[in-house]
Design an enzyme around this catalytic site. Structure first.
Site, PDB file in Angstrom:
ATOM      1  N   GLU A 250      -3.296   4.783   1.801  1.00 15.17           N
ATOM      2  CA  GLU A 250      -4.170   5.077   0.614  1.00 15.17           C
ATOM      3  C   GLU A 250      -4.929   3.765   0.162  1.00 15.17           C
ATOM      4  OE1 GLU A 250      -1.965   7.155  -2.231  1.00 15.17           O
ATOM      5  OE2 GLU A 250      -1.542   8.747  -0.937  1.00 15.17           O
TER       6      GLU A 250
ATOM      7  N   ASN B 276       2.456   0.740  -9.792  1.00 14.27           N
ATOM      8  CA  ASN B 276       1.702   0.298  -8.763  1.00 14.27           C
ATOM      9  C   ASN B 276       1.032   1.381  -7.886  1.00 14.27           C
ATOM     10  OD1 ASN B 276       1.989  -2.948  -8.246  1.00 14.27           O
ATOM     11  ND2 ASN B 276       3.820  -2.073  -8.996  1.00 14.27           N
TER      12      ASN B 276
ATOM     13  N   GLY C 232       0.861  -1.316   0.070  1.00 11.22           N
ATOM     14  CA  GLY C 232      -0.018   0.053  -0.157  1.00 11.22           C
ATOM     15  C   GLY C 232       0.842   1.091   0.091  1.00 11.22           C
ATOM     16  N   TYR C 233       0.281   2.336  -0.284  1.00  9.61           N
ATOM     17  CA  TYR C 233       1.070   3.588  -0.459  1.00  9.61           C
ATOM     18  C   TYR C 233       0.516   4.561   0.689  1.00  9.61           C
ATOM     19  CZ  TYR C 233       2.964   1.574  -4.602  1.00  9.61           C
ATOM     20  OH  TYR C 233       3.627   1.003  -5.466  1.00  9.61           O
ATOM     21  N   LEU C 234       1.613   5.031   1.554  1.00  9.51           N
ATOM     22  CA  LEU C 234       1.234   6.300   2.624  1.00  9.51           C
ATOM     23  C   LEU C 234       1.341   7.541   1.736  1.00  9.51           C
ATOM     24  CD1 LEU C 234       3.471   4.895   5.190  1.00  9.51           C
ATOM     25  CD2 LEU C 234       0.978   5.006   5.352  1.00  9.51           C
TER      26      LEU C 234
END
Length: 157
Positions: free
Chosen positions: A83, A145, A29-31
């Site tokens: 996110e 990604n 996942g992406y912070l």
């Protein structure tokens, strides 16, 4: 701290599986998924990492990358802060010549998408293209990604 040089391709078929020497389940996942920098949390089987990547150069092949291994429990907690959506995929490692291709088979919202990347030591480095390698998509932001987590493959026309 390092510079990542890689080229990215679509994959035409599952021929890569016959030459696969290792595979792992990835959840990431992406912070932060800003176009100038991404901050990613990834769990790869039993290991976990936090990675910061800078903006790609004009050709899309080169960018700054910093990565550190972190505790898996901490990574699971960080994934809950990421996110939407979490990327879920299997990564197959395939050796062709002196290069290793990372082939990602996506699940969930990105089901049906299969991408391959090859890391190079220079932008002009030659490498043998396997028969299952399709169209080159290096630098096409929609295949990053961080972009797939916002606009999944399932929603493309």
């Amino acid at each position: 701290m390092s510079v990542e040089i890689e080229r990215k391709f679509l994959v035409k078929n599952d021929g890569f599986k016959q030459d696969c020497y290792q595979q792992k389940q990835l959840k990431q996942g992406y912070l932060n998924s800003d176009k100038n920098r991404t901050v990613r949390v990834r769990i790869a089987d039993e290991k976990a990492f936090i990675t910061i990547k800078g903006k790609s150069n004009e050709s899309g092949t080169t960018r700054f990358e910093w990565e550190k291994e972190i505790d898996k429990t901490e990574a699971e907690q960080l994934l809950s802060l990421c996110e939407p959506d979490i990327i879920d995929k299997t990564r197959y490692l395939v050796k062709k010549g002196k290069h290793v291709f990372e082939v990602d088979v996506f699940y969930g919202e990105n089901q049906g998408l299969i991408l391959a990347e090859v890391e190079l030591s220079s932008e002009n480095e030659e490498f043998k293209k396997p028969e299952w390698l399709g169209k080159e998509i290096t630098g096409d932001l929609k295949y990053y990604n961080s972009s797939l987590s916002k606009n999944s493959f399932k929603n493309w026309n």
